[in-house]
Enzyme design. Structure first.
Site, mmCIF file in Angstrom:
data_model
loop_
_atom_site.group_PDB
_atom_site.id
_atom_site.type_symbol
_atom_site.label_atom_id
_atom_site.label_comp_id
_atom_site.label_asym_id
_atom_site.label_seq_id
_atom_site.Cartn_x
_atom_site.Cartn_y
_atom_site.Cartn_z
ATOM 1 C CG ASP A 45 6.477 -3.343 1.246
ATOM 2 O OD1 ASP A 45 6.175 -4.532 1.416
ATOM 3 O OD2 ASP A 45 5.877 -2.597 0.434
ATOM 4 C CE1 TYR A 50 4.045 -0.264 -4.757
ATOM 5 C CE2 TYR A 50 5.777 -0.457 -3.121
ATOM 6 C CZ TYR A 50 4.459 -0.613 -3.488
ATOM 7 O OH TYR A 50 3.568 -1.109 -2.572
ATOM 8 C CE LYS A 75 4.124 -4.910 -1.494
ATOM 9 N NZ LYS A 75 4.901 -3.659 -1.706
ATOM 10 C CG HIS A 108 1.398 -5.541 -5.752
ATOM 11 N ND1 HIS A 108 2.454 -4.739 -6.136
ATOM 12 C CD2 HIS A 108 0.695 -4.797 -4.874
ATOM 13 C CE1 HIS A 108 2.383 -3.577 -5.515
ATOM 14 N NE2 HIS A 108 1.326 -3.586 -4.748
HETATM 15 P P1 NAD Z 1 1.123 5.626 4.740
HETATM 16 O O1 NAD Z 1 -0.158 5.306 5.435
HETATM 17 O O2 NAD Z 1 2.395 5.052 5.236
HETATM 18 O O3 NAD Z 1 1.194 7.214 4.663
HETATM 19 C C1 NAD Z 1 2.279 7.845 4.073
HETATM 20 C C2 NAD Z 1 2.012 9.346 4.024
HETATM 21 O O4 NAD Z 1 1.665 9.825 5.316
HETATM 22 C C3 NAD Z 1 3.285 10.101 3.655
HETATM 23 O O5 NAD Z 1 3.376 10.257 2.254
HETATM 24 C C4 NAD Z 1 3.095 11.428 4.364
HETATM 25 O O6 NAD Z 1 2.299 12.250 3.588
HETATM 26 C C5 NAD Z 1 2.344 11.016 5.595
HETATM 27 N N1 NAD Z 1 3.214 10.800 6.780
HETATM 28 C C6 NAD Z 1 4.067 9.770 7.012
HETATM 29 N N2 NAD Z 1 4.631 9.888 8.226
HETATM 30 C C7 NAD Z 1 4.134 11.025 8.769
HETATM 31 C C8 NAD Z 1 4.342 11.679 10.002
HETATM 32 N N3 NAD Z 1 5.152 11.172 10.930
HETATM 33 N N4 NAD Z 1 3.672 12.841 10.231
HETATM 34 C C9 NAD Z 1 2.824 13.370 9.295
HETATM 35 N N5 NAD Z 1 2.582 12.771 8.116
HETATM 36 C C10 NAD Z 1 3.234 11.614 7.845
HETATM 37 O O7 NAD Z 1 0.858 5.300 3.187
HETATM 38 P P2 NAD Z 1 1.447 4.389 2.040
HETATM 39 O O8 NAD Z 1 2.731 4.893 1.524
HETATM 40 O O9 NAD Z 1 0.311 4.233 1.101
HETATM 41 O O10 NAD Z 1 1.668 2.945 2.720
HETATM 42 C C11 NAD Z 1 2.896 2.534 3.272
HETATM 43 C C12 NAD Z 1 3.537 1.463 2.426
HETATM 44 O O11 NAD Z 1 2.654 0.356 2.244
HETATM 45 C C13 NAD Z 1 3.849 1.894 0.988
HETATM 46 O O12 NAD Z 1 4.953 2.741 0.909
HETATM 47 C C14 NAD Z 1 4.050 0.550 0.343
HETATM 48 O O13 NAD Z 1 5.329 0.032 0.671
HETATM 49 C C15 NAD Z 1 2.946 -0.265 1.001
HETATM 50 N N6 NAD Z 1 1.713 -0.331 0.171
HETATM 51 C C16 NAD Z 1 1.342 -1.518 -0.349
HETATM 52 C C17 NAD Z 1 0.198 -1.626 -1.124
HETATM 53 C C18 NAD Z 1 -0.221 -2.954 -1.666
HETATM 54 O O14 NAD Z 1 -1.108 -3.000 -2.517
HETATM 55 N N7 NAD Z 1 0.368 -4.047 -1.226
HETATM 56 C C19 NAD Z 1 -0.589 -0.491 -1.390
HETATM 57 C C20 NAD Z 1 -0.193 0.730 -0.837
HETATM 58 C C21 NAD Z 1 0.945 0.800 -0.043
#
Ligand code: NAD
Length: 274
Positions: A45, A50, A75, A108
């Site tokens: 994704d 990004y 997106k 988005h």
């Molecule tokens: P997430 O909830 O996936 O958290 C990611 C963070 O959690 C990492 O940076 C790390 O610090 C921690 N983490 C990940 N795996 C871990 C583990 N196994 N143990 C300990 N800590 C860990 O947050 P995200 O990146 O905000 O969301 C995931 C994806 O969703 C994004 O990369 C993106 O692709 C998507 N997204 C979309 C929107 C939207 O508006 N559509 C907004 C935000 C994110």
């Protein structure tokens, strides 16, 4: 490890567990996606905003996997909404991704004040009909915005990708999605890491001998969510993929769902950034 597929309303399917690359540089996304594909993820994704579509596309091209073995989502950014603008922005995304189609194209944010998302979705239909996006959907859409798209285009978006994690289970939207055949995809599924220290999460994880991240991802999978955790750390990328060897009880799912929490990202009802 076999990741289950979630069937979309147009007949295509998305892996229920994928990999997100928000807040990763272009080169960083290249390396993280390469690692994720090596571990076994088959869904990625990204988004125009990004600024890592190129690195993401490069990792897929270099992976040795056939293009149709990887489910690729990107997106449309808010400033590109509008019919003609969308067609141009999509071409540019494909160019950066270095591919001739995406599996899923998402609006988005609805940007309610701008009021262009219906025309934007009409352009998405044209793109889908041309074969260059296999499925089309939305992100951060409210019930009202979903209703307008359905009423004014005659088509129900395949997916709504929304902020969803322990503390923000999004019951109202999930019920609306279920009623209308829209798949729910969870962004920030780990609460950007904040949910990992919740007491209920820690206890449920310990009871199964898994990590808090694995317990939360399991919670999502059992709710039926499509989920796209992000990490750039190889051990965590692997850990987040290893969530198919245990099952939470109904009570454990309910305990995690009941956690007090909050929204981390902007509220789609008022987020009008362009
Ligand atoms: P997430 O909830 O996936 O958290 C990611 C963070 O959690 C990492 O940076 C790390 O610090 C921690 N983490 C990940 N795996 C871990 C583990 N196994 N143990 C300990 N800590 C860990 O947050 P995200 O990146 O905000 O969301 C995931 C994806 O969703 C994004 O990369 C993106 O692709 C998507 N997204 C979309 C929107 C939207 O508006 N559509 C907004 C935000 C994110």
């Amino acid at each position: 490890m076999t990741v289950p597929n979630v069937k979309l309303n147009n007949g295509t399917s998305i892996p229920q567990l994928g990999f997100g690359v928000w807040q990763v540089s272009d080169d960083g996304a290249h390396d993280a996606v390469a690692e994720a594909l090596r571990v076994g993820y088959r869904s990625v994704d990204t988004a125009k905003v990004y600024e890592n579509e190129a690195g993401t596309g490069r990792a897929i091209a270099e992976s040795g996997l056939a293009r149709d073995e990887v489910f690729l989502t990107t997106k449309l950014w808010n400033s590109d909404q509008g019919f003609d603008e969308t067609l141009r922005a999509f071409d540019a995304s494909l160019e950066r991704l270095g591919t001739d189609y995406v599996d899923l194209y998402l609006i988005h944010w609805p940007v309610l004040e701008y009021d262009r998302y219906v025309d934007t979705f009409k352009a998405f239909q044209q793109i889908r009909d041309s074969g260059r996006a296999k499925a089309i959907g939305v992100s951060n859409f409210t019930v009202e915005a979903l209703r307008r798209v359905i009423d004014e285009t005659g088509e129900t978006p395949a997916i709504n990708q929304i902020e969803l994690h322990p503390g923000l289970p999004q019951d109202e939207l999930r019920a609306f999605h279920a009623e209308h055949g829209i798949a729910t995809e969870a962004w920030s599924p780990l609460g950007q890491g904040e949910s990992l220290t919740d007491a209920a999460v820690v206890e449920v994880a310990a009871a199964h001998g898994v990590t808090p991240a694995q317990a939360i991802l399991r919670w999502h999978l059992q709710l039926g969510n499509v989920v796209i955790p992000k990490s750039v750390t190889p051990a965590r990328i692997a850990e987040n993929f290893d969530v198919f060897g245990f099952t939470l009880s109904d009570d454990e799912v309910a305990r995690i769902s009941a956690l007090p929490g909050k929204r981390i990202g902007p509220d789609p009802a008022t987020f009008n950034l362009r």
